[in-house]
Write a protein that holds these residues in place. Structure first.
Motif, mmCIF file in Angstrom:
data_model
loop_
_atom_site.group_PDB
_atom_site.id
_atom_site.type_symbol
_atom_site.label_atom_id
_atom_site.label_comp_id
_atom_site.label_asym_id
_atom_site.label_seq_id
_atom_site.Cartn_x
_atom_site.Cartn_y
_atom_site.Cartn_z
ATOM 1 N N VAL A 1 11.955 -21.660 -6.121
ATOM 2 C CA VAL A 1 13.047 -22.790 -6.019
ATOM 3 C C VAL A 1 13.924 -22.466 -7.170
ATOM 4 O O VAL A 1 15.112 -22.662 -6.852
ATOM 5 N N GLY A 2 13.650 -22.066 -8.197
ATOM 6 C CA GLY A 2 14.364 -21.866 -9.146
ATOM 7 C C GLY A 2 15.302 -20.681 -8.934
ATOM 8 O O GLY A 2 16.665 -20.366 -9.240
ATOM 9 N N VAL A 3 14.869 -19.709 -8.658
ATOM 10 C CA VAL A 3 15.654 -18.327 -8.184
ATOM 11 C C VAL A 3 16.537 -18.672 -6.777
ATOM 12 O O VAL A 3 17.779 -18.235 -6.893
ATOM 13 N N ARG B 1 25.542 -7.677 -2.376
ATOM 14 C CA ARG B 1 24.916 -8.970 -2.095
ATOM 15 C C ARG B 1 23.889 -9.479 -3.323
ATOM 16 O O ARG B 1 24.077 -10.570 -3.696
ATOM 17 N N ILE B 2 23.355 -8.641 -3.831
ATOM 18 C CA ILE B 2 22.416 -9.143 -4.883
ATOM 19 C C ILE B 2 23.289 -9.391 -5.902
ATOM 20 O O ILE B 2 22.631 -10.674 -6.689
ATOM 21 N N ARG B 3 24.350 -8.998 -6.320
ATOM 22 C CA ARG B 3 24.960 -9.288 -7.368
ATOM 23 C C ARG B 3 25.856 -10.898 -7.308
ATOM 24 O O ARG B 3 25.851 -11.479 -8.407
ATOM 25 N N SER B 4 26.037 -11.232 -6.080
ATOM 26 C CA SER B 4 26.696 -12.177 -5.788
ATOM 27 C C SER B 4 25.739 -13.340 -5.072
ATOM 28 O O SER B 4 26.006 -14.561 -4.829
ATOM 29 N N GLY B 5 24.251 -13.088 -5.245
ATOM 30 C CA GLY B 5 23.372 -14.141 -5.216
ATOM 31 C C GLY B 5 22.727 -14.183 -3.783
ATOM 32 O O GLY B 5 21.934 -15.035 -3.503
ATOM 33 N N VAL C 1 9.075 -21.912 1.521
ATOM 34 C CA VAL C 1 9.951 -21.781 0.276
ATOM 35 C C VAL C 1 9.896 -20.576 -0.541
ATOM 36 O O VAL C 1 10.757 -19.939 -0.930
ATOM 37 N N ILE C 2 8.624 -20.289 -0.966
ATOM 38 C CA ILE C 2 8.368 -18.973 -1.579
ATOM 39 C C ILE C 2 8.651 -17.903 -0.844
ATOM 40 O O ILE C 2 9.370 -16.955 -1.388
ATOM 41 N N GLY C 3 8.640 -18.013 0.841
ATOM 42 C CA GLY C 3 9.108 -16.852 1.199
ATOM 43 C C GLY C 3 10.603 -16.616 1.385
ATOM 44 O O GLY C 3 11.112 -15.678 2.007
ATOM 45 N N GLY C 4 11.211 -17.409 0.989
ATOM 46 C CA GLY C 4 12.820 -17.540 0.845
ATOM 47 C C GLY C 4 13.590 -18.378 1.638
ATOM 48 O O GLY C 4 15.076 -18.372 1.601
ATOM 49 N N THR C 5 13.258 -19.463 2.416
ATOM 50 C CA THR C 5 13.660 -20.309 2.987
ATOM 51 C C THR C 5 14.410 -21.380 1.804
ATOM 52 O O THR C 5 13.417 -21.668 1.302
ATOM 53 N N SER C 6 15.664 -21.771 2.114
ATOM 54 C CA SER C 6 16.166 -22.563 1.085
ATOM 55 C C SER C 6 15.804 -23.855 1.237
ATOM 56 O O SER C 6 15.973 -24.592 2.612
ATOM 57 N N LEU C 7 15.608 -24.957 0.326
ATOM 58 C CA LEU C 7 15.379 -26.339 0.480
ATOM 59 C C LEU C 7 16.663 -26.948 0.846
ATOM 60 O O LEU C 7 16.739 -28.105 1.289
ATOM 61 N N PHE C 8 17.946 -26.172 0.574
ATOM 62 C CA PHE C 8 19.092 -26.977 0.808
ATOM 63 C C PHE C 8 19.605 -26.578 2.127
ATOM 64 O O PHE C 8 20.742 -26.926 2.860
ATOM 65 N N PRO D 1 13.160 -11.157 -3.837
ATOM 66 C CA PRO D 1 12.137 -11.882 -4.970
ATOM 67 C C PRO D 1 10.739 -11.944 -4.331
ATOM 68 O O PRO D 1 9.835 -11.513 -5.172
ATOM 69 N N VAL D 2 10.650 -12.365 -2.974
ATOM 70 C CA VAL D 2 8.963 -12.633 -2.646
ATOM 71 C C VAL D 2 8.406 -11.554 -2.395
ATOM 72 O O VAL D 2 7.121 -11.130 -2.879
ATOM 73 N N VAL D 3 9.028 -10.188 -1.973
ATOM 74 C CA VAL D 3 8.633 -9.046 -1.988
ATOM 75 C C VAL D 3 8.123 -8.417 -3.312
ATOM 76 O O VAL D 3 6.963 -7.909 -3.441
ATOM 77 N N ALA D 4 9.016 -8.478 -4.288
ATOM 78 C CA ALA D 4 8.595 -7.993 -5.347
ATOM 79 C C ALA D 4 7.274 -8.806 -5.841
ATOM 80 O O ALA D 4 6.675 -8.302 -6.642
ATOM 81 N N GLY D 5 7.535 -10.324 -5.890
ATOM 82 C CA GLY D 5 6.454 -10.961 -6.274
ATOM 83 C C GLY D 5 5.110 -10.800 -5.747
ATOM 84 O O GLY D 5 4.072 -10.556 -6.364
ATOM 85 N N LEU D 6 4.979 -10.392 -4.485
ATOM 86 C CA LEU D 6 3.881 -10.026 -3.821
ATOM 87 C C LEU D 6 3.249 -8.739 -4.357
ATOM 88 O O LEU D 6 2.123 -8.661 -4.552
ATOM 89 N N VAL D 7 4.045 -7.810 -4.802
ATOM 90 C CA VAL D 7 3.626 -6.533 -5.210
ATOM 91 C C VAL D 7 2.962 -6.646 -6.605
ATOM 92 O O VAL D 7 2.060 -6.111 -6.916
#
Length: 408
Positions: free
Chosen positions: A392-394, A27-31, A340-347, A37-43
């Motif tokens: 948002v970029g991620v 799943r990570i390889r396929s996006g 959004v930072i938590g991973g909810t998509s704007l799309f 990302p947010v858990v890693a960013g929080l750490v």
């Protein structure tokens, strides 16, 4: 088919925890990054701020951080709902301020019982959501325009409700203020709640898996569900132990976590939740599948404005005052940014209830850490803006990767 469904389908071919690990890498390889990302960013944020100031990860500061997260975090839970259906609400700040003003005026100036004042303010939030959905569904005005008009209109109503004084001070001895400031969970009960939350996560996962098996679909294994709940039990148990070294866990934070769990159940284990994801993923396909799209929009708007009202009331209780600045400042921006930072998509079509929890933790951690470093608000806005842009970029890159892998 949602990302969760795709995940479950791959689990059919790779049973067990090892299979789930392989599916996770796939799943990570396929996006399909989820909340990684947010858990890693929080750490990273916590590590940097702790290195700059050893007080940051002290139990005293973390207790304050959890309590400060709640009002805007609850508002962000509502934002998650509207973003899931591909809409937006720019007026949550004004709604929270208006609800705080209504509650304060009725409770203090009109001497209403506090619980009736609170229910009236929440009812106002529900009414606003119904109004938004009516205009959107019947007239077809984009939610961006509707809620932008609401932002201005409800700010005016808030100022009118507060009158010439511009402020209403709430009694410190009232149950509402004490709930937001002074009421903490007894130590023994905090561990009971940890066990209950972990058990609730397991039950939600078990019911969802059982429903899929009954329908002849793949489902997450019992071992995976037990390990996931066990990890949550260990993590929350350690967090509660650490917070109990000082004041402990606030009842207001317990309310926030409970609301997140309830929304998580609704999104993952009910027909309503699947309808939200379907409408956000492809509204025309959802309509042709027989989903009442207008009703889904209505539920999302109403839930968003209701939670905004609850967040505004708790913010006023936290400050023991409702005034002209209630719901103002960066409440709007932080609530949307947290989702959004938590991973909810704007799309639309992607996100979880826990996105609001993780997102507001990131934002409040930045605010708390920079305050401890005696830096002014300019740095906080700048850093939060950079984190939001990265999030948002991620999401955009992940969306492009999913499309290239045929999993859009």
């Amino acid at each position: 088919m949602t990302a969760m469904d795709l995940s479950d389908e791959r689990l059919r071919q790779r049973p067990g925890l090892r299979g789930y690990g392989a599916s996770l890498l796939d799943r990570i390889r396929s996006g399909e990054l989820g909340m990684i990302p947010v858990v890693a960013g929080l750490v990273v944020i916590w590590a940097v701020l702790q290195a700059l100031n050893p007080i940051f990860l002290s139990s005293t500061n973390l207790v304050n951080l959890t309590m400060e997260c709640v009002p805007v975090g609850i508002v962000a839970l509502g934002i998650v709902c509207v973003l899931l259906v591909g809409q937006i609400d720019l007026s949550v700040g004004s709604i929270s301020g208006l609800s705080a003003a209504i509650m304060g005026v009725l409770f203090v100036n009109e001497s209403w019982p506090v619980w009736i004042a609170v229910l009236t303010a929440v009812a106002a939030g529900i009414g606003i959501g119904l109004l938004y959905s009516l205009v959107h569904n019947r007239v077809g005005i984009p939610s961006f325009v509707i809620t932008l008009a609401g932002l201005l209109s409800f700010l005016g109503l808030q100022l009118k409700a507060l009158g010439t004084s511009g402020s209403v001070n709430l009694p410190y001895d009232s149950a509402l203020v004490q709930f937001a400031q002074l009421w903490f969970v007894p130590v023994w009960l905090s561990y009971v709640l940890v066990v209950a939350a972990s058990a609730a996560l397991f039950v939600i996962g078990f019911l969802h898996a059982n429903k899929r098996r009954t329908a002849g679909l793949s489902a997450r294994s019992m071992r995976y569900l037990l390990v996931r709940s066990g990890l949550m039990l260990a993590g929350l148990g350690f967090a509660v132990w650490y917070l109990n070294r000082t004041r402990g866990v606030g009842w207001m934070f317990v309310l926030f976590v409970a609301l997140a769990l309830i929304l998580h159940y609704g999104l993952t284990s009910t027909k309503w939740g699947k309808s939200l994801y379907a409408v956000g993923g492809n509204v025309e396909a959802a309509r042709r599948a027989g989903i009442n799209v207008n009703l889904v929009y209505t539920s999302a708007f109403v839930l968003c404005t209701t939670l905004a009202a609850v967040g505004g009331i708790l913010a006023a209780a936290r400050l023991a005052a409702a005034n002209q600045s209630s719901g103002g400042g960066d409440v709007n921006l932080n609530a949307i940014a947290a989702a959004v930072i938590g991973g909810t998509s704007l799309f639309g079509g992607r996100g979880t209830a826990f996105a609001a929890v993780l997102g507001i933790l990131v934002i409040q951690s930045i605010s708390s850490g920079l305050t401890l470093l005696s830096l002014d608000s300019s740095y906080r806005f700048f850093v939060t803006g950079v984190v939001l842009l990265l999030a948002v970029g991620v999401d955009s890159l992940a969306r492009r990767s999913r499309a290239s892998h045929g999993r859009g």
